[in-house]
Write an enzyme that holds these catalytic residues in place. Structure first.
Site, PDB file in Angstrom:
ATOM      1  N   ASP A 413      29.898  79.974  14.504  1.00  0.00           N
ATOM      2  CA  ASP A 413      28.459  80.204  14.672  1.00  0.00           C
ATOM      3  C   ASP A 413      28.200  81.562  15.323  1.00  0.00           C
ATOM      4  O   ASP A 413      28.618  81.809  16.456  1.00  0.00           O
ATOM      5  CB  ASP A 413      27.910  79.053  15.546  1.00  0.00           C
ATOM      6  N   ASP A 476      18.034  76.717  11.550  1.00  0.00           N
ATOM      7  CA  ASP A 476      18.292  75.298  11.841  1.00  0.00           C
ATOM      8  C   ASP A 476      17.206  74.414  11.221  1.00  0.00           C
ATOM      9  O   ASP A 476      16.029  74.561  11.542  1.00  0.00           O
ATOM     10  CB  ASP A 476      18.334  75.077  13.353  1.00  0.00           C
TER      11      ASP A 476
HETATM   12  C1  GLA Z   1      22.978  77.030  16.207  1.00  0.00           C
HETATM   13  C2  GLA Z   1      23.409  76.324  14.923  1.00  0.00           C
HETATM   14  C3  GLA Z   1      23.225  74.830  15.078  1.00  0.00           C
HETATM   15  C4  GLA Z   1      24.033  74.336  16.261  1.00  0.00           C
HETATM   16  C5  GLA Z   1      23.655  75.105  17.521  1.00  0.00           C
HETATM   17  C6  GLA Z   1      24.582  74.805  18.683  1.00  0.00           C
HETATM   18  O1  GLA Z   1      21.623  76.889  16.454  1.00  0.00           O
HETATM   19  O2  GLA Z   1      22.677  76.809  13.840  1.00  0.00           O
HETATM   20  O3  GLA Z   1      23.630  74.169  13.905  1.00  0.00           O
HETATM   21  O4  GLA Z   1      25.383  74.472  15.980  1.00  0.00           O
HETATM   22  O5  GLA Z   1      23.713  76.503  17.295  1.00  0.00           O
HETATM   23  O6  GLA Z   1      24.254  75.526  19.816  1.00  0.00           O
END
Ligand code: GLA
Length: 666
Positions: A413, A476
């Site tokens: 990520d 997200d």
């Molecule tokens: C980002 C990702 C999410 C999750 C969060 C965790 O926002 O896109 O899917 O993994 O981080 O902090």
């Protein structure tokens, strides 16, 4: 003297009577007007912002349409539906509707007006910068009136809509804004039969020399006896149908294993292709991820329980495989829970899990003992998105550690990597993923590589080249779940970049109970209607998206299981050809969309999505789908043959619902 004959006398009587009657009626119930903005707008749900605004645009400016300011009206943001009870007392509704000048020419919507489950009127596509449309709707006799504002089937960006001077003319009574009638959950998926049925995926990959684990996805009453023919040397199968080991022959080739599953009710036979080669994730990865339920409350125990429930709920029997830890398993410098605070690394630089994860190897062993695979998460930056230790400058050491612990899947990520390299150039965007992709290739354990950088730099164009097996194409989903159809539509435009080993990922399945992303909250029921949840799952399956449920495993109710666990629906997602489906017809006039996905066996899966505010009967013509004249139709949600249909097929679909069909040319 009476100068009128009896007939004329009667006429005069009628005239006088009706005049008197009408006058008294009129004075008794005078026509009057009621402004839409005077109703209880707080009850209305809209696509962005809390609720529609009285006498202001949706962002709080004076209502302005084509340079004219209106003192009265309602400002809202697509998609919105006003449900209004009139009880037959209204005469008409009028408004001037358009996109507010504040968008400076952007945005587009279509407004549709319904009375008692009938479409009364549809506007033109109203575009930012264009003249608004004056609308007058005859409401005589109408009890339930709906004003629906949709995004014109593109997306909702800048869809700031004003209903200026929106007025009801009433005979009597008061219009009342009410909540949308609740749709009760309905279960379409039949319960699995007691006799064995071997489900998808029917193909899986392993790199030469890597450890292999695969739990045969099979429904039916246990115990089931599994007999395998053609299992490559080095692999064994347990009585629960867990195949594991390491294939001794390192040659790149495909093994076709014949599986027979037998129990006291019957037997099933099918095959599993095991492909020894350099590509993993030949079908979209399926599993569960902790993020949207447990956020920074995750513990090793919860992960183990979730693995248990993946088996006990039947999810593993229909192909769910990965049990994945997301963020917050490492240490943080600061956190409200002291158990999550601690040093990032030990003296050798090894990343340290927090106190809730006392033994990572034990955890993956547990997951593997169920025949499932384990997923982990980190960031190429110094910190993860939730400010836990990231892998910056320890990339190889961490990857080796993950492999040693026994993980099979890595979500990588971007997060704080922005502070290392600005995400303004493709080279910068690629760099950390390229590095990790190369590291993973050198490991003697297979780790499916999941790129998470929200679609920056058109990742779908280069995700595969840097070694990715799937990549998030957007932000997200937890922040825009109500927009799931738009998210899907956008994701579908990248269809040609998807295929075996390389999948576009529009994010998790937020069904059942999951927590509000903006506050990392406690799980709440899915805000989508039951029909919308069928549509959501159907879209993800048609798009060959990774299927990761991120809801609460403990509250996996029957309805949610019916959405998540229909093996025929999943088979569309897991189709070995790996073509990503996409919309092929968007009918704006009738408000429906048809998606199509060609399948391995020459058949086609289609989804007919009713985007309308009311149930409607939709007819598809085989011709417009490019199909031959006669098609055998199979309903995938109901697992039912619907017979052979020549030229066309019609079906009734609820508001925002779907008919997911498999079509086989006769
Ligand atoms: C980002 C990702 C999410 C999750 C969060 C965790 O926002 O896109 O899917 O993994 O981080 O902090």
């Amino acid at each position: 003297m009476n100068y009128l004959n009896p007939k004329q006398n009667f006429g005069l009587f009628i005239f006088i009577f009706s005049t008197l009657f009408c006058c008294s009626l009129n004075s008794f119930c005078q026509e009057r007007t009621v402004y839409l903005d005077d109703l209880n707008l707080k009850i209305v749900k809209q696509g962005w912002g809390d609720y529609p605004k009285k006498n202001l645009s949706c962002v709080g400016n004076p209502i302005k349409l084509n340079k004219k300011i209106y003192n009265r009206g309602v400002g809202t943001h697509a998609n919105t539906a006003f449900y209004i009870q009139l009880s037959g007392n209204a005469i008409k509704f009028e408004t001037t509707i358009g996109i507010d000048d504040e968008t400076e020419g952007k945005g587009s919507v279509i407004a549709r007006f319904y009375g008692d489950n009938r479409l009364l009127y549809t506007t033109q596509t109203l575009k930012g910068g264009a003249s608004p449309e004056k609308v007058i709707i005859d409401l005589n006799g109408i009890s339930n009136f709906i004003i629906s504002i949709n995004d014109a089937y593109d997306d909702t960006s800048y869809d700031h809509v004003d209903l200026a001077d929106a007025i009801f003319t009433m005979n009597d009574g008061q219009p009342e804004l009410v909540a949308r009638p609740k749709e009760e959950p309905y279960i379409l998926t039949p319960s699995p039969s007691l006799s064995p049925q071997i489900n998808s995926p029917r193909i899986t990959a392993v790199r030469p020399g890597s450890p292999f684990i695969f739990r045969i996805p099979c429904t039916g009453e246990r115990p089931i006896q599994f007999q395998l023919e053609g299992l490559p040397e080095g692999l064994t199968v347990t009585s629960e149908g867990i195949i594991s080991g390491t294939i001794t022959n390192r040659e790149m080739r495909t093994y076709t294993v014949q599986i027979t599953a037998i129990n006291k009710h019957g037997k099933d036979q099918n095959h599993l292709h095991i492909v020894v080669g350099e590509t993993l994730a030949l079908t979209p990865p399926m599993g569960w991820n902790h993020w949207y339920t447990h956020y920074d409350r995750i513990t090793s125990e919860i992960i183990k329980q979730s693995a248990d429930m993946m088996v006990s709920s039947g999810m593993a029997d229909v192909g769910y495989q990965y049990v994945s830890i997301d963020d917050c398993w490492a240490n943080a410098e600061k956190h409200k829970d002291p158990m999550r605070v601690g040093p990032a690394r030990d003296e050798q630089g090894n990343i340290l899990p927090n106190k809730y994860f006392p033994d990572m190897k034990d955890l993956t062993d547990y997951i593997h003992s169920k025949g499932l695979r384990a997923g982990i998460y980190t960031s190429p930056g110094p910190q993860t998105c939730a400010n836990f230790t990231g892998s910056y400058q320890h990339e190889e050491q961490d990857a080796r550690q993950f492999a040693e612990w026994g993980f099979d899947f890595l979500k990588y990520d971007w997060c704080s990597y922005t502070n290392i390299l600005p995400p303004n150039k493709i080279e910068n965007l690629k760099k950390p993923y390229q590095e990790m992709g190369m590291i993973l290739k050198k490991l003697d354990r297979d780790i499916v590589f999941n790129l998470c950088q929200y679609g920056m730099g058109q990742v779908w164009k280069w995700g595969k080249e840097v070694g990715g097996n799937c990549w998030r194409t957007a932000g997200d989903l937890g922040f825009e779940l109500l927009q799931y159809h738009n998210v899907a539509r956008r994701n579908a435009t990248y269809w040609e970049y998807a295929g075996p080993g390389a999948w576009n990922d529009p994010d998790y399945l937020l069904l059942g109970y999951s927590g509000d992303a903006s506050v990392m909250g406690e799980p709440k029921p899915c805000p989508l209607t039951p029909s919308e949840q069928y549509s959501y799952m159907s879209l993800w399956c048609l798009m060959a998206s990774p299927l990761f449920y991120s809801g609460d495993m403990e509250r996996l109710d029957d309805f949610t299981k019916n959405i998540l666990c229909n093996p025929e629906v999943i088979e569309i997602n897991q189709d070995p050809k790996g073509i990503q489906g996409k919309p092929i017809i968007t009918n704006k006039e009738k408000s429906y969309e048809i998606w199509s996905k060609p399948l391995y066996d020459g058949s086609t899966a289609i989804g007919i999505f009713n985007l309308d505010e009311i149930e409607q009967n939709i007819t598809v013509l085989w011709d417009e789908l490019g199909l031959t004249e006669t098609q055998k139709v199979h309903d995938l949600w109901r697992q039912q043959d619907l017979g052979v249909h020549t030229k066309s097929f019609s079906t009734s679909i609820p508001r925002h619902g779907v008919a997911l069909l498999k079509l086989i040319s006769e």
